[in-house]
Design a protein around this motif. Structure first.
Motif, mmCIF file in Angstrom:
data_model
loop_
_atom_site.group_PDB
_atom_site.id
_atom_site.type_symbol
_atom_site.label_atom_id
_atom_site.label_comp_id
_atom_site.label_asym_id
_atom_site.label_seq_id
_atom_site.Cartn_x
_atom_site.Cartn_y
_atom_site.Cartn_z
ATOM 1 N N LYS A 92 -49.552 21.592 50.870
ATOM 2 C CA LYS A 92 -50.316 22.755 50.419
ATOM 3 C C LYS A 92 -50.928 22.430 49.059
ATOM 4 O O LYS A 92 -50.224 22.123 48.103
ATOM 5 N N ILE A 93 -52.250 22.489 48.993
ATOM 6 C CA ILE A 93 -52.975 22.232 47.745
ATOM 7 C C ILE A 93 -53.432 23.562 47.155
ATOM 8 O O ILE A 93 -53.957 24.414 47.873
ATOM 9 N N SER A 94 -53.243 23.714 45.842
ATOM 10 C CA SER A 94 -53.644 24.940 45.155
ATOM 11 C C SER A 94 -54.628 24.598 44.049
ATOM 12 O O SER A 94 -54.313 23.820 43.144
ATOM 13 N N LEU A 95 -55.821 25.158 44.139
ATOM 14 C CA LEU A 95 -56.829 25.019 43.092
ATOM 15 C C LEU A 95 -56.783 26.278 42.241
ATOM 16 O O LEU A 95 -56.957 27.379 42.752
ATOM 17 N N HIS A 105 -57.657 35.960 43.257
ATOM 18 C CA HIS A 105 -58.707 35.947 42.231
ATOM 19 C C HIS A 105 -58.779 34.615 41.503
ATOM 20 O O HIS A 105 -59.844 34.164 41.115
ATOM 21 N N ARG A 106 -57.625 33.968 41.282
ATOM 22 C CA ARG A 106 -57.589 32.758 40.453
ATOM 23 C C ARG A 106 -57.106 31.513 41.179
ATOM 24 O O ARG A 106 -57.020 30.453 40.570
ATOM 25 N N THR A 107 -56.740 31.639 42.444
ATOM 26 C CA THR A 107 -56.185 30.508 43.174
ATOM 27 C C THR A 107 -56.739 30.468 44.594
ATOM 28 O O THR A 107 -56.856 31.500 45.249
ATOM 29 N N ILE A 108 -57.081 29.254 45.044
ATOM 30 C CA ILE A 108 -57.445 29.035 46.450
ATOM 31 C C ILE A 108 -56.509 27.976 46.993
ATOM 32 O O ILE A 108 -56.297 26.927 46.363
ATOM 33 N N TRP A 109 -55.920 28.266 48.165
ATOM 34 C CA TRP A 109 -54.971 27.358 48.793
ATOM 35 C C TRP A 109 -55.560 26.783 50.071
ATOM 36 O O TRP A 109 -56.230 27.494 50.824
ATOM 37 N N VAL A 110 -55.268 25.516 50.327
ATOM 38 C CA VAL A 110 -55.582 24.916 51.620
ATOM 39 C C VAL A 110 -54.374 24.113 52.082
ATOM 40 O O VAL A 110 -53.658 23.517 51.268
ATOM 41 N N LEU A 111 -54.168 24.121 53.400
ATOM 42 C CA LEU A 111 -53.094 23.334 54.001
ATOM 43 C C LEU A 111 -53.722 22.166 54.752
ATOM 44 O O LEU A 111 -54.647 22.351 55.550
ATOM 45 N N ILE A 112 -53.208 20.978 54.481
ATOM 46 C CA ILE A 112 -53.709 19.774 55.145
ATOM 47 C C ILE A 112 -52.519 18.923 55.588
ATOM 48 O O ILE A 112 -51.372 19.212 55.248
ATOM 49 N N GLN A 113 -52.785 17.870 56.342
ATOM 50 C CA GLN A 113 -51.732 16.912 56.679
ATOM 51 C C GLN A 113 -51.417 16.057 55.449
ATOM 52 O O GLN A 113 -52.321 15.662 54.690
ATOM 53 N N SER A 120 -69.145 29.207 29.584
ATOM 54 C CA SER A 120 -69.102 27.894 30.247
ATOM 55 C C SER A 120 -68.466 27.994 31.620
ATOM 56 O O SER A 120 -67.826 27.072 32.084
ATOM 57 N N ILE A 121 -68.657 29.148 32.256
ATOM 58 C CA ILE A 121 -67.949 29.398 33.511
ATOM 59 C C ILE A 121 -68.268 28.354 34.578
ATOM 60 O O ILE A 121 -67.397 27.965 35.357
ATOM 61 N N HIS A 122 -69.494 27.844 34.591
ATOM 62 C CA HIS A 122 -69.856 26.864 35.610
ATOM 63 C C HIS A 122 -69.343 25.470 35.254
ATOM 64 O O HIS A 122 -69.323 24.582 36.094
ATOM 65 N N ASP A 123 -68.932 25.270 33.992
ATOM 66 C CA ASP A 123 -68.356 23.994 33.590
ATOM 67 C C ASP A 123 -66.853 23.957 33.831
ATOM 68 O O ASP A 123 -66.265 22.892 33.904
ATOM 69 N N ARG A 124 -66.224 25.119 33.920
ATOM 70 C CA ARG A 124 -64.781 25.138 34.125
ATOM 71 C C ARG A 124 -64.419 26.197 35.157
ATOM 72 O O ARG A 124 -63.730 27.167 34.860
ATOM 73 N N LEU A 125 -64.920 26.021 36.353
ATOM 74 C CA LEU A 125 -64.539 26.911 37.443
ATOM 75 C C LEU A 125 -63.045 26.811 37.697
ATOM 76 O O LEU A 125 -62.357 27.819 37.833
ATOM 77 N N ALA A 126 -62.541 25.588 37.766
ATOM 78 C CA ALA A 126 -61.117 25.359 38.002
ATOM 79 C C ALA A 126 -60.492 24.746 36.766
ATOM 80 O O ALA A 126 -61.151 24.049 35.985
ATOM 81 N N THR A 127 -59.211 25.024 36.597
ATOM 82 C CA THR A 127 -58.470 24.479 35.461
ATOM 83 C C THR A 127 -57.562 23.342 35.882
ATOM 84 O O THR A 127 -57.385 22.373 35.152
ATOM 85 N N GLY A 128 -56.973 23.448 37.064
ATOM 86 C CA GLY A 128 -56.063 22.407 37.513
ATOM 87 C C GLY A 128 -55.773 22.503 39.000
ATOM 88 O O GLY A 128 -56.129 23.482 39.667
ATOM 89 N N ILE A 129 -55.125 21.459 39.503
ATOM 90 C CA ILE A 129 -54.736 21.392 40.911
ATOM 91 C C ILE A 129 -53.248 21.076 40.989
ATOM 92 O O ILE A 129 -52.754 20.182 40.303
ATOM 93 N N ALA A 130 -52.542 21.822 41.838
ATOM 94 C CA ALA A 130 -51.124 21.552 42.093
ATOM 95 C C ALA A 130 -50.924 21.395 43.592
ATOM 96 O O ALA A 130 -51.800 21.755 44.391
ATOM 97 N N TYR A 131 -49.767 20.867 43.947
ATOM 98 C CA TYR A 131 -49.497 20.704 45.380
ATOM 99 C C TYR A 131 -48.001 20.778 45.658
ATOM 100 O O TYR A 131 -47.166 20.539 44.786
ATOM 101 N N VAL A 132 -47.701 21.124 46.901
ATOM 102 C CA VAL A 132 -46.333 21.082 47.421
ATOM 103 C C VAL A 132 -46.402 20.364 48.765
ATOM 104 O O VAL A 132 -47.234 20.705 49.608
#
Length: 404
Positions: free
Chosen positions: A341-344, A377-385, A256-268
């Motif tokens: 900072k958002i972490s997927l 491998h398991r996390t993508i980060w983006v920085l936004i305002q 089910s990899i395409h159904d659960r690409l991401a597990t959660g989102i965190a932020y700082v």
């Protein structure tokens, strides 16, 4: 001997009513044939009188002239009071219980007072006591050195105490009871469609915890992962099994990899981006900047390095000091304040093309500029305002179908 470790946080033991809910879970475990080791935090949160911060306020907080060793002597009292009161309540329920300090339970630490590391757990005495009692209530957040000096093990220390004891006792589970019912896909205070996760891997929850999720301390998860002890994050006031944290092989994601690409989102949030370009001596800029930050005691994160410049983030509280340090080096930093900072996070997106593209497209559709990005491998980060944080979190949560 079947052993279960149950940890109850400050809000779960703050008063008689809260402790009654906790005792229901202990009775349930006893009925299933377990011996139970209960780990407790200090009772409640500031300004409640026995909380850690309330005790700290007695000595003028972090401005106290006391040594860290003396501070540990005081702060360990919060959990010791909690353990004895909780044991008293259990005895009132005719449950054969006894209270112990962390040191008496065998938790041996380094002598780095106020932030000690657990070196080993000697379970001989604990096993002896368990053989004669249904429940042992252990004061969390604390241990002792090999010289019998009382230590505390930093914020999140009761979680760490619980998983260390569970690993040493080869417990079947460690239950972390709190005021939320498990691990959520995102912060429910910000993301309206956040959902409880039934299962999550050790690695994923570690990544989420390090990136801002506050339900469980990452040090505790790492200990449980090493010993392969499953963790259940549960709500004290509910009879639900919460979220199971365990060793999920990555192959389990394949169907089910395409159904659960991401597990959660965190932020700082409350962070500042610093951008520095150097033309005169580009080869020296990286060494010069990070050495200066280290010497000033400023923690840096989210680092992007180019041949003639560097971009990184710091906490807002360090902004003035960082500016002084960099200007003393005759550099001209550009500060971008009020960032988030958002972490997927998700094991399912490892090696899957198009994940970053989906993030960029989602934020672009909402007119949210991306200031910086990075991935593993398991996390993508983006920085936004920070002004765009709520919109970005909800949009990404929907784009990756986390409400499903």
């Amino acid at each position: 001997m079947r052993v279960l470790v149950q940890k109850f946080g400050g809000t779960s033991v703050k008063n008689k009513e809260s402790r009654e809910y906790a005792i229901r879970h202990i009775k349930e475990a006893l009925a299933e044939g377990y011996k139970v080791v209960v780990v407790v935090s200090a009772m409640g949160r500031y300004p409640e009188p026995y909380s850690t911060d309330a005790l700290l306020s007695l000595i003028d907080g972090n401005h106290s002239m006391l040594s860290n060793k003396e501070k540990d002597l005081l702060l360990s009292c919060g959990e010791t009071i909690s353990a004895t009161v909780f044991s008293h309540d259990l005895l009132e329920h005719q449950i054969h219980s006894i209270a112990m300090t962390g040191g008496e339970a065998g938790i041996i630490t380094t002598s780095n007072f106020s932030n000690a590391q657990i070196k080993t757990v000697d379970t001989k005495h604990l096993y002896d006591v368990l053989s004669n009692h249904q429940v042992v209530v252990v004061a969390g957040f604390q241990g002792k050195t090999e010289n019998n000096e009382i230590t505390t093990i930093g914020r999140g220390g009761s979680d760490t105490s619980a998983t260390a004891l569970a690993a040493a006792l080869q417990a079947e589970y460690v239950d972390i009871f709190t005021d939320v019912n498990g691990i959520m896909t995102a912060d429910p205070r910000v993301v309206t469609k956040a959902q409880k996760l039934d299962t999550i891997s050790y690695t994923e929850i570690c990544n989420l915890a390090y990136q801002g999720a506050k339900v469980i301390h990452p040090r505790a998860v790492e200990i449980a992962m090493q010993a392969n002890v499953p963790i259940r994050v549960r709500a004290t006031k509910l009879n639900d099994k919460g979220t199971l944290i365990t060793n999920i092989p990555e192959t389990d994601y394949s169907e089910s990899i395409h159904d659960r690409l991401a597990t959660g989102i965190a932020y700082v949030n409350q962070i500042t981006q610093i951008k520095i370009q150097e033309v005169k001596e580009p080869q020296q800029i990286h060494v010069k900047v990070f050495k200066a930050m280290a010497e000033a005691g400023i923690s840096v994160d989210f680092i992007n390095i180019s041949p003639n410049g560097v971009i990184y983030t710091i906490f807002e509280r360090d902004e003035d000091l960082a500016k002084q340090v960099l200007e003393s080096l005759e550099l001209e930093p550009i500060f971008t304040k009020d960032c988030a900072k958002i972490s997927l996070v998700g094991a399912g997106m490892s090696g899957v093309p198009g994940v970053t593209s989906k993030i960029v497209q989602t934020l672009t559709n909402k007119n949210i500029p991306i200031l910086q990005s990075a991935d593993s491998h398991r996390t993508i980060w983006v920085l936004i305002q920070n002004v765009h944080l709520e919109t970005a979190l909800n949009a990404l949560h929907e784009a990756f179908r986390l409400e499903k």
